[in-house]
Motif scaffolding. Structure first.
Motif, short mmCIF file in Angstrom:
data_model
loop_
_atom_site.label_atom_id
_atom_site.label_comp_id
_atom_site.label_asym_id
_atom_site.label_seq_id
_atom_site.Cartn_x
_atom_site.Cartn_y
_atom_site.Cartn_z
N SER A 45 0.83 -1.21 0.00
CA SER A 45 0.00 0.00 0.00
C SER A 45 0.86 1.25 0.00
O SER A 45 0.58 2.21 -0.72
CB SER A 45 -0.92 0.01 1.23
N VAL A 46 1.91 1.26 0.81
CA VAL A 46 2.81 2.40 0.87
C VAL A 46 3.52 2.59 -0.46
O VAL A 46 3.65 3.71 -0.95
CB VAL A 46 3.83 2.24 2.02
N TRP A 47 3.94 1.50 -1.11
CA TRP A 47 4.57 1.60 -2.43
C TRP A 47 3.61 2.21 -3.44
O TRP A 47 3.99 3.08 -4.21
CB TRP A 47 5.02 0.22 -2.91
N PHE A 48 2.35 1.75 -3.43
CA PHE A 48 1.38 2.27 -4.38
C PHE A 48 1.11 3.75 -4.15
O PHE A 48 1.03 4.54 -5.10
CB PHE A 48 0.07 1.48 -4.29
N MET A 49 0.97 4.16 -2.88
CA MET A 49 0.76 5.58 -2.59
C MET A 49 1.95 6.41 -3.05
O MET A 49 1.78 7.50 -3.60
CB MET A 49 0.49 5.78 -1.10
N THR A 50 3.16 5.91 -2.83
CA THR A 50 4.35 6.63 -3.26
C THR A 50 4.36 6.77 -4.78
O THR A 50 4.62 7.85 -5.31
CB THR A 50 5.61 5.88 -2.80
N TRP A 51 4.09 5.68 -5.47
CA TRP A 51 4.05 5.69 -6.94
C TRP A 51 3.01 6.68 -7.44
O TRP A 51 3.27 7.46 -8.35
CB TRP A 51 3.73 4.28 -7.42
N LEU A 52 1.84 6.68 -6.82
CA LEU A 52 0.76 7.58 -7.25
C LEU A 52 1.10 9.03 -6.97
O LEU A 52 0.90 9.90 -7.83
CB LEU A 52 -0.53 7.18 -6.52
N LEU A 53 1.63 9.32 -5.80
CA LEU A 53 1.95 10.70 -5.43
C LEU A 53 3.10 11.26 -6.27
O LEU A 53 3.10 12.45 -6.60
CB LEU A 53 2.29 10.79 -3.96
N GLU A 54 4.08 10.43 -6.62
CA GLU A 54 5.18 10.91 -7.46
C GLU A 54 4.70 11.33 -8.84
O GLU A 54 5.24 12.22 -9.46
CB GLU A 54 6.24 9.82 -7.60
#
Length: 104
Positions: A45-54
């Motif tokens: 989940s943290v990886w996906f949020m990071t990917w989305l926010l970047e």
């Protein structure tokens, strides 16, 4: 039967968005740092949020007051207060823009 199955037209009269106060804004780095210790977020989940926010192009995000604390407040009263704040603000703004008054 035709009257029941035909498509109904929907018209957009106006729209309203919730605009928060500046003290609710949080930099992405702080949000991602907090997301590692919040319950309910795994590494995926943290990886996906990071990917989305970047890829979003935004520099900061707005979080409700209850999520500024570690651990975040997850009780019903906090969730209700956030929902009321956002929904009532948007509806009041929309009614003001369209010149409508609330019904008593």
């Amino acid at each position: 039967m035709y009257l029941m199955l035909r498509a109904h037209a929907v018209y957009l009269v106006d729209f309203a968005c919730f605009r928060t106060k500046p003290n609710c804004r949080v930099p992405f780095a702080m949000f991602l740092e907090h997301s590692h210790v919040w319950p309910g977020f795994d590494e995926r989940s943290v990886w996906f949020m990071t990917w989305l926010l970047e890829r979003s192009g935004l520099r900061e995000m707005c979080l409700p007051y209850v999520q500024h604390y570690i651990p975040p407040s997850c009780d019903l009263e906090s969730s209700r207060s956030v929902a009321e704040l956002i929904i009532f603000f948007a509806i009041d703004d929309l009614l003001t823009k369209t010149g409508r008054r609330e019904r008593a």
